[in-house]
Design a protein around this motif. Structure first.
Motif, short mmCIF file in Angstrom:
data_model
loop_
_atom_site.label_atom_id
_atom_site.label_comp_id
_atom_site.label_asym_id
_atom_site.label_seq_id
_atom_site.Cartn_x
_atom_site.Cartn_y
_atom_site.Cartn_z
N LEU A 145 35.81 -36.43 16.71
CA LEU A 145 35.53 -37.84 16.98
C LEU A 145 35.72 -38.68 15.72
O LEU A 145 36.24 -39.80 15.76
CB LEU A 145 34.11 -38.01 17.52
N GLY A 146 35.26 -38.15 14.58
CA GLY A 146 35.44 -38.87 13.33
C GLY A 146 36.91 -39.06 12.99
O GLY A 146 37.32 -40.13 12.54
N TRP A 147 37.71 -38.02 13.23
CA TRP A 147 39.15 -38.12 12.98
C TRP A 147 39.81 -39.14 13.90
O TRP A 147 40.63 -39.95 13.46
CB TRP A 147 39.79 -36.75 13.16
N LEU A 148 39.43 -39.12 15.18
CA LEU A 148 39.99 -40.08 16.13
C LEU A 148 39.61 -41.50 15.76
O LEU A 148 40.43 -42.43 15.86
CB LEU A 148 39.51 -39.75 17.55
N LEU A 149 38.35 -41.69 15.35
CA LEU A 149 37.90 -43.03 14.98
C LEU A 149 38.65 -43.53 13.75
O LEU A 149 39.07 -44.68 13.69
CB LEU A 149 36.39 -43.02 14.71
N THR A 150 38.84 -42.65 12.77
CA THR A 150 39.58 -43.03 11.57
C THR A 150 41.02 -43.37 11.90
O THR A 150 41.58 -44.35 11.39
CB THR A 150 39.55 -41.88 10.54
N ARG A 151 41.62 -42.57 12.76
CA ARG A 151 43.01 -42.82 13.16
C ARG A 151 43.13 -44.15 13.88
O ARG A 151 44.09 -44.91 13.66
CB ARG A 151 43.50 -41.69 14.06
N ARG A 152 42.16 -44.45 14.73
CA ARG A 152 42.19 -45.73 15.45
C ARG A 152 42.03 -46.90 14.50
O ARG A 152 42.69 -47.92 14.64
CB ARG A 152 41.08 -45.75 16.50
N ARG A 153 41.15 -46.76 13.50
CA ARG A 153 40.95 -47.82 12.53
C ARG A 153 42.22 -48.08 11.72
O ARG A 153 42.51 -49.21 11.36
CB ARG A 153 39.79 -47.46 11.58
N ARG A 154 42.98 -47.03 11.44
CA ARG A 154 44.20 -47.21 10.67
C ARG A 154 45.27 -47.95 11.46
O ARG A 154 46.15 -48.59 10.89
CB ARG A 154 44.75 -45.85 10.23
N SER A 155 45.20 -47.84 12.79
CA SER A 155 46.21 -48.48 13.62
C SER A 155 45.82 -49.87 14.06
O SER A 155 46.55 -50.53 14.80
CB SER A 155 46.49 -47.62 14.86
N THR A 156 44.65 -50.35 13.63
CA THR A 156 44.18 -51.69 13.99
C THR A 156 43.86 -52.45 12.73
O THR A 156 43.82 -51.92 11.63
CB THR A 156 42.94 -51.61 14.89
N GLY A 157 43.55 -53.71 12.89
CA GLY A 157 43.16 -54.53 11.76
C GLY A 157 41.71 -54.32 11.41
O GLY A 157 41.00 -53.53 12.04
N ASP A 158 41.22 -55.06 10.41
CA ASP A 158 39.84 -54.94 9.97
C ASP A 158 38.86 -55.36 11.04
O ASP A 158 37.70 -54.96 11.02
CB ASP A 158 39.61 -55.80 8.72
N ASP A 159 39.30 -56.23 11.96
CA ASP A 159 38.39 -56.68 13.01
C ASP A 159 38.49 -55.82 14.25
O ASP A 159 37.91 -56.14 15.28
CB ASP A 159 38.67 -58.14 13.37
N GLY A 160 39.23 -54.67 14.17
CA GLY A 160 39.32 -53.77 15.30
C GLY A 160 40.38 -54.13 16.30
O GLY A 160 40.52 -53.51 17.33
N ARG A 161 41.19 -55.17 16.00
CA ARG A 161 42.24 -55.58 16.92
C ARG A 161 43.60 -55.14 16.39
O ARG A 161 43.79 -55.02 15.19
CB ARG A 161 42.23 -57.11 17.08
#
Length: 244
Positions: free
Chosen positions: A203-219
């Motif tokens: 889950l931590g890896w998936l969350l980190t990967r998602r953050r890298r593919s989005t902006g700082d605001d999660g979009r």
């Protein structure tokens, strides 16, 4: 600028001093905790919840407290005590951090940090659940951090209740097995602990990967060409209309 820094430094100093005093003068071993709470008889379990929550606030390791709970009360009651205590600790830590340093963090934050704060507020429960599942990450310091980031009390309570339950069961059952000699329970606890650790890492890896593919605001980042021009069709059509 000076006052916010002093407030945060004061909070950190207070927590460190409290942790050192606790390690030096209070019973933080399973035997010491048992001797402290068993004298309360029928009230031993609720007393343990309060004592355990206060000890965790000054960074006494959660696994030690959960194992002590299992050794004293067995897996069932010990598990309930551990989960309630963990939830109480998380809420208290959040409120302490918010009261003493929440405004200071906002005063010291730039635009990127403020975006992360807003993201934590919107998705606080998920963030807490994932953090509680990841192995090797202490809960209490992160609870203070969640408070500084503006996570709400309800979010951290629910996230801790869900995220800490599997690990609490594993450590509580191990404490019970150590006293009772139940090898089957020890094996079950170990399997649960390993499974939770793997789940937390994934889950931590998936969350980190998602953050890298989005902006700082999660979009998702805007569709902008290397030269700075937008590829968005509506922007092109508007420009064309204006040129006419």
């Amino acid at each position: 600028m000076r006052r916010p820094v002093l407030r945060l430094a004061g909070l950190l100093t207070l927590l460190c001093v409290a942790g050192l005093l606790t390690a030096a003068f209070l019973p933080v071993s399973p035997d010491g905790l048992e001797g402290l709470v068993q004298r309360f008889g029928l009230l031993a379990a609720p007393v343990f919840v309060v004592v355990s929550a206060l000890l965790a606030l000054v960074f006494v390791p959660g696994p030690l407290l959960s194992a002590a709970s299992g050794a004293m009360f067995g897996t069932g009651l010990g598990f309930a005590c551990s989960v309630v205590s963990s939830t109480l600790t998380s809420v208290l830590a959040l409120l302490i951090a918010r009261r003493t340093g929440g405004s200071a963090v906002r005063e010291l934050s730039g635009e990127r940090a403020l975006a992360l704060i807003d993201l934590a507020r919107r998705h606080g429960t998920v963030a807490v659940v994932v953090q509680r599942l990841i192995p090797g990450v202490p809960d209490a310091p992160l609870s203070y951090a969640f408070g500084l980031l503006g996570v709400r009390a309800g979010q951290i309570a629910l996230g801790t209740l869900v995220g800490s339950a599997p690990r609490a069961f594993a450590y509580t059952a191990l404490g019970d097995a150590a006293v009772s000699g139940d090898r089957t329970l020890a094996v079950v606890a170990t399997v649960v602990g390993v499974a939770v650790s793997v789940l937390g890492l994934v889950l931590g890896w998936l969350l980190t990967r998602r953050r890298r593919s989005t902006g700082d605001d999660g979009r998702p980042p805007s569709d902008v060409a290397p030269g700075g021009r937008s590829h968005a069709p509506d922007a092109v059509s508007r420009n064309a209309g204006e040129d006419q």
